[in-house]
Design an enzyme around this catalytic site. Sequence first.
Site, PDB file in Angstrom:
ATOM      1  N   CYS A 117       0.819  -1.224   0.000  1.00 51.29           N
ATOM      2  CA  CYS A 117       0.000   0.000   0.000  1.00 51.29           C
ATOM      3  C   CYS A 117       0.852   1.273   0.000  1.00 51.29           C
ATOM      4  O   CYS A 117       0.398   2.331  -0.425  1.00 51.29           O
ATOM      5  CB  CYS A 117      -0.937   0.006   1.200  1.00 51.29           C
ATOM      6  N   HIS A 264      -3.806   6.986   1.215  1.00 50.91           N
ATOM      7  CA  HIS A 264      -3.994   5.671   0.606  1.00 50.91           C
ATOM      8  C   HIS A 264      -5.396   5.184   0.966  1.00 50.91           C
ATOM      9  O   HIS A 264      -5.812   5.283   2.126  1.00 50.91           O
ATOM     10  CB  HIS A 264      -2.939   4.697   1.126  1.00 50.91           C
ATOM     11  N   ASN A 294      -9.986  -1.037  -2.139  1.00 52.14           N
ATOM     12  CA  ASN A 294      -8.577  -0.747  -1.851  1.00 52.14           C
ATOM     13  C   ASN A 294      -7.740  -1.320  -2.995  1.00 52.14           C
ATOM     14  O   ASN A 294      -7.700  -2.535  -3.179  1.00 52.14           O
ATOM     15  CB  ASN A 294      -8.231  -1.402  -0.501  1.00 52.14           C
TER      16      ASN A 294
HETATM   17  N1  ACO Z   1     -19.253  -9.734   5.577  1.00 49.28           N
HETATM   18  C1  ACO Z   1     -19.963 -10.018   6.667  1.00 49.28           C
HETATM   19  N2  ACO Z   1     -19.400 -10.346   7.845  1.00 49.28           N
HETATM   20  C2  ACO Z   1     -18.073 -10.399   7.911  1.00 49.28           C
HETATM   21  C3  ACO Z   1     -17.264 -10.115   6.807  1.00 49.28           C
HETATM   22  C4  ACO Z   1     -17.914  -9.773   5.597  1.00 49.28           C
HETATM   23  N3  ACO Z   1     -17.241  -9.476   4.485  1.00 49.28           N
HETATM   24  N4  ACO Z   1     -15.978 -10.231   7.163  1.00 49.28           N
HETATM   25  C5  ACO Z   1     -15.958 -10.571   8.452  1.00 49.28           C
HETATM   26  N5  ACO Z   1     -17.214 -10.687   8.917  1.00 49.28           N
HETATM   27  C6  ACO Z   1     -17.680 -11.034  10.260  1.00 49.28           C
HETATM   28  C7  ACO Z   1     -16.643 -11.778  11.045  1.00 49.28           C
HETATM   29  O1  ACO Z   1     -16.677 -13.156  10.753  1.00 49.28           O
HETATM   30  C8  ACO Z   1     -17.055 -11.488  12.460  1.00 49.28           C
HETATM   31  O2  ACO Z   1     -18.135 -12.324  12.805  1.00 49.28           O
HETATM   32  P1  ACO Z   1     -18.246 -12.908  14.309  1.00 49.28           P
HETATM   33  O3  ACO Z   1     -18.379 -11.707  15.177  1.00 49.28           O
HETATM   34  O4  ACO Z   1     -19.476 -13.746  14.227  1.00 49.28           O
HETATM   35  O5  ACO Z   1     -16.994 -13.665  14.521  1.00 49.28           O
HETATM   36  C9  ACO Z   1     -17.601 -10.069  12.377  1.00 49.28           C
HETATM   37  O6  ACO Z   1     -17.904  -9.844  11.007  1.00 49.28           O
HETATM   38  C10 ACO Z   1     -16.627  -9.049  12.861  1.00 49.28           C
HETATM   39  O7  ACO Z   1     -15.364  -9.332  12.271  1.00 49.28           O
HETATM   40  P2  ACO Z   1     -14.102  -8.468  12.565  1.00 49.28           P
HETATM   41  O8  ACO Z   1     -12.958  -8.985  11.769  1.00 49.28           O
HETATM   42  O9  ACO Z   1     -13.926  -8.317  14.040  1.00 49.28           O
HETATM   43  O10 ACO Z   1     -14.616  -7.107  11.962  1.00 49.28           O
HETATM   44  P3  ACO Z   1     -13.993  -5.687  12.106  1.00 49.28           P
HETATM   45  O11 ACO Z   1     -14.943  -4.801  12.747  1.00 49.28           O
HETATM   46  O12 ACO Z   1     -12.603  -5.732  12.628  1.00 49.28           O
HETATM   47  O13 ACO Z   1     -13.901  -5.281  10.592  1.00 49.28           O
HETATM   48  C11 ACO Z   1     -12.229  -4.954   8.924  1.00 49.28           C
HETATM   49  C12 ACO Z   1     -13.034  -5.957   9.701  1.00 49.28           C
HETATM   50  C13 ACO Z   1     -13.134  -4.131   8.044  1.00 49.28           C
HETATM   51  C14 ACO Z   1     -11.209  -5.664   8.048  1.00 49.28           C
HETATM   52  C15 ACO Z   1     -11.522  -4.043   9.961  1.00 49.28           C
HETATM   53  O14 ACO Z   1     -10.759  -4.792  10.866  1.00 49.28           O
HETATM   54  C16 ACO Z   1     -10.687  -3.033   9.347  1.00 49.28           C
HETATM   55  O15 ACO Z   1     -11.161  -2.072   8.818  1.00 49.28           O
HETATM   56  N6  ACO Z   1      -9.343  -3.198   9.454  1.00 49.28           N
HETATM   57  C17 ACO Z   1      -8.408  -2.334   8.845  1.00 49.28           C
HETATM   58  C18 ACO Z   1      -7.712  -3.103   7.861  1.00 49.28           C
HETATM   59  C19 ACO Z   1      -7.807  -2.465   6.519  1.00 49.28           C
HETATM   60  O16 ACO Z   1      -8.413  -1.491   6.252  1.00 49.28           O
HETATM   61  N7  ACO Z   1      -7.103  -3.090   5.643  1.00 49.28           N
HETATM   62  C20 ACO Z   1      -7.067  -2.620   4.340  1.00 49.28           C
HETATM   63  C21 ACO Z   1      -5.949  -3.242   3.672  1.00 49.28           C
HETATM   64  S1  ACO Z   1      -4.493  -2.892   4.455  1.00 49.28           S
HETATM   65  C22 ACO Z   1      -4.114  -1.412   4.050  1.00 49.28           C
HETATM   66  O17 ACO Z   1      -4.415  -0.960   3.010  1.00 49.28           O
HETATM   67  C23 ACO Z   1      -3.397  -0.627   5.059  1.00 49.28           C
END
Ligand code: ACO
Length: 337
Positions: A117, A264, A294
């Site tokens: 990224c 980004h 992304n």
């Molecule tokens: N659709 C529906 N439900 C989902 C999905 C989906 N696509 N993905 C995960 N879930 C579920 C999980 O299984 C979990 O269910 P559970 O509670 O029954 O176990 C629930 O949703 C919550 O999952 P988490 O992983 O805890 O969700 P979180 O709130 O952390 O959101 C996310 C996930 C969006 C990835 C978040 O952690 C985030 O924004 N992280 C930042 C990472 C990022 O932006 N990366 C981008 C790439 S890296 C970069 O560019 C820097």
Amino acid sequence: MSMYTSKIAGLGSYVPDHIVTNDDLSKIIETNDAWIQERTGIKERRHIQKGDGNSTAIMGVKASEIALERAGLVPNDIDLIVFATLSPDMYFPGCGVQVQEMMNMRTIPALDVRNQCSGFVYGLSVGDQFIKTGMYRNVLVIGSENHSGGLDMTTRGRSVSVIFGDGAGAAVLTRSDKDGKGILSTHLHSEGAHAKELALMGPSTEHWVPEIIAENPQENIPYYPYMNGQFVFKNAVVRFSEVINEGLVANGLSVEDIDMLIPHQANLRISQFVQKKFKLSDDKVYNNIQKYGNTTAASIPIALTEAWEQGKIKDGDTVVLAAFGSGFTWGSAIINW
Ligand code: ACO
């Protein structure tokens, strides 16, 4: 103090035609539009389709052709290609040499940058250094990604696969003849302690394909990307803020001097967090993750191109680019447009 500075003389971007909405994904993965929009801001993304003629290198060429035309240059004016991607067409060689061939360029150097990224900011910094030393006059910096072919498009991979999209952006860096114009500084960092928090482990020299197949790790397939989402989120908001501040301080600027921040496009919530922290109004931050997801190394050049096309960046503006991603790596560029 260097005799030269570099400026962005032309920008271009390209995304594949095929739009994949959140509803489209919910037909193949257990997910839904509300979850994806609430957590990431993404409404749709572009995916390369088999037979549409695109690849990481080809999209990079399409974006570069636009950037070159806008810079008023031809391929043979370019002295160096810097290609940032985590999804090259081939394991080796890198995409830079493919661009050199497809654009019929002289036998100039082609350098691939592997900083995910942060790849475009790293690439811009490399180009800037070569121009500052006087070694090169024109550098083509490309960020391009073909994520869609390598994602786990089953429910198992949903927390990663809904986030990423395909596309490319390019910038022509050229020697600036005006003092105080162009790229003022770039700031780069890494922290390898967290390398495995956002990574694609194989195929690689640690995980060759036969080994992966032999181990048959049904639950933990190392040839799909892994992301510790919450850990990435927490680190991203801290590092984005640090590296923007670092760039401002290095140039004696303050937050009020920022005319346009292009973060980004990791996740809309990360961008909004940073915007709030710096108390920037909506017109001073450009986001387009809603449309493209992304696109990793391509996200900043695509967003920068769009902001410029929409007249949101004017002569003399202070433009800040900031990135954070796998490695972890992060960086910023401060530009006087
Ligand atoms: N659709 C529906 N439900 C989902 C999905 C989906 N696509 N993905 C995960 N879930 C579920 C999980 O299984 C979990 O269910 P559970 O509670 O029954 O176990 C629930 O949703 C919550 O999952 P988490 O992983 O805890 O969700 P979180 O709130 O952390 O959101 C996310 C996930 C969006 C990835 C978040 O952690 C985030 O924004 N992280 C930042 C990472 C990022 O932006 N990366 C981008 C790439 S890296 C970069 O560019 C820097």
